[in-house]
Design a protein around this motif. Structure first.
Motif, short mmCIF file in Angstrom:
data_model
loop_
_atom_site.label_atom_id
_atom_site.label_comp_id
_atom_site.label_asym_id
_atom_site.label_seq_id
_atom_site.Cartn_x
_atom_site.Cartn_y
_atom_site.Cartn_z
N ASP A 61 50.24 106.98 10.51
CA ASP A 61 48.89 106.69 9.74
C ASP A 61 49.22 105.25 9.13
O ASP A 61 50.23 104.67 9.38
CB ASP A 61 48.09 107.68 9.08
N PHE A 62 48.29 104.77 8.60
CA PHE A 62 48.27 103.30 8.18
C PHE A 62 49.35 103.06 7.06
O PHE A 62 49.76 101.94 6.65
CB PHE A 62 46.85 102.69 8.00
N ASP A 122 48.83 102.86 14.13
CA ASP A 122 47.74 103.65 13.92
C ASP A 122 46.39 102.65 13.92
O ASP A 122 45.33 103.24 14.49
CB ASP A 122 47.69 104.61 12.79
N ARG A 123 46.52 101.66 13.30
CA ARG A 123 45.25 100.78 13.25
C ARG A 123 45.74 99.33 13.83
O ARG A 123 46.12 98.67 12.54
CB ARG A 123 44.69 100.89 11.79
N PHE A 125 45.64 95.30 14.56
CA PHE A 125 44.87 94.52 13.58
C PHE A 125 45.19 92.82 14.06
O PHE A 125 46.29 92.69 14.46
CB PHE A 125 44.83 94.73 11.99
#
Length: 169
Positions: A61-62, A122-123, A125
């Motif tokens: 996760d982040f 996970d994220r 960017f």
């Protein structure tokens, strides 16, 4: 993870450990604008912090940092550290330490190169670091070209995953 380290991760006392205030401080809110900033001069190759994970997960996760090919850890400092393509530190998963890659001045942000620990983010960017070696979009090591990766210090699990993805095992 070995049995001893697993026992430490489950120890509730890890939840109350404070970072070393001599070298850095964590500022901002947990899910908003948190960062880690040097409070004193830190010399190149100095150990900034001994990683003290308080939890382990099987998925990213982040806030997690990939520990090996199958585990992700949560740690107070690592949760606050931002990405840079010209990082001030290296997160050494083998030694469980954050190590200065260059001299760091008081007030400078402690950063690390996320693909040095993360195979897939996970994220993902858009990177805004403006470094001459900027990778532009941070998705993890899996999608980076070899000529991008060789510029950076990487953890063994990332090197292993690169070899595996190139069928060099």
């Amino acid at each position: 993870m070995d049995t001893e380290r697993n026992a430490l991760l489950l120890d509730p006392s890890y939840l109350v450990l404070e970072p070393n205030p001599k070298l850095f401080k964590i500022v901002g809110q947990r899910n908003f604008n948190r960062t880690a900033v040097a409070t004193h001069h830190i010399k190149k190759d100095e150990v900034v912090y001994n990683i003290l994970p308080y939890s382990s997960k099987t998925s990213a996760d982040f806030l997690t940092v990939q520990f090996n090919t199958e585990e992700h850890i949560l740690d107070q400092l690592l949760e606050a550290m931002n990405h840079s393509c010209s990082p001030t530190t290296f997160v050494d998963i083998l030694l469980m330490q954050v190590i200065a890659l260059r001299d760091i001045s008081p007030g400078e942000e402690l950063t690390f190169f996320y693909p040095s620990t993360e195979w897939e983010m996970d994220r993902p960017f858009q990177c805004n670091c403006r470094s001459s070696q900027c990778i532009d979009f941070v998705t993890g090591a899996k999608k980076l070209a070899i000529n991008q990766m060789i510029k950076f210090r990487l953890n063994p699990h990332i090197k292993s995953l690169i070899k595996h993805s190139l069928n060099l095992d």
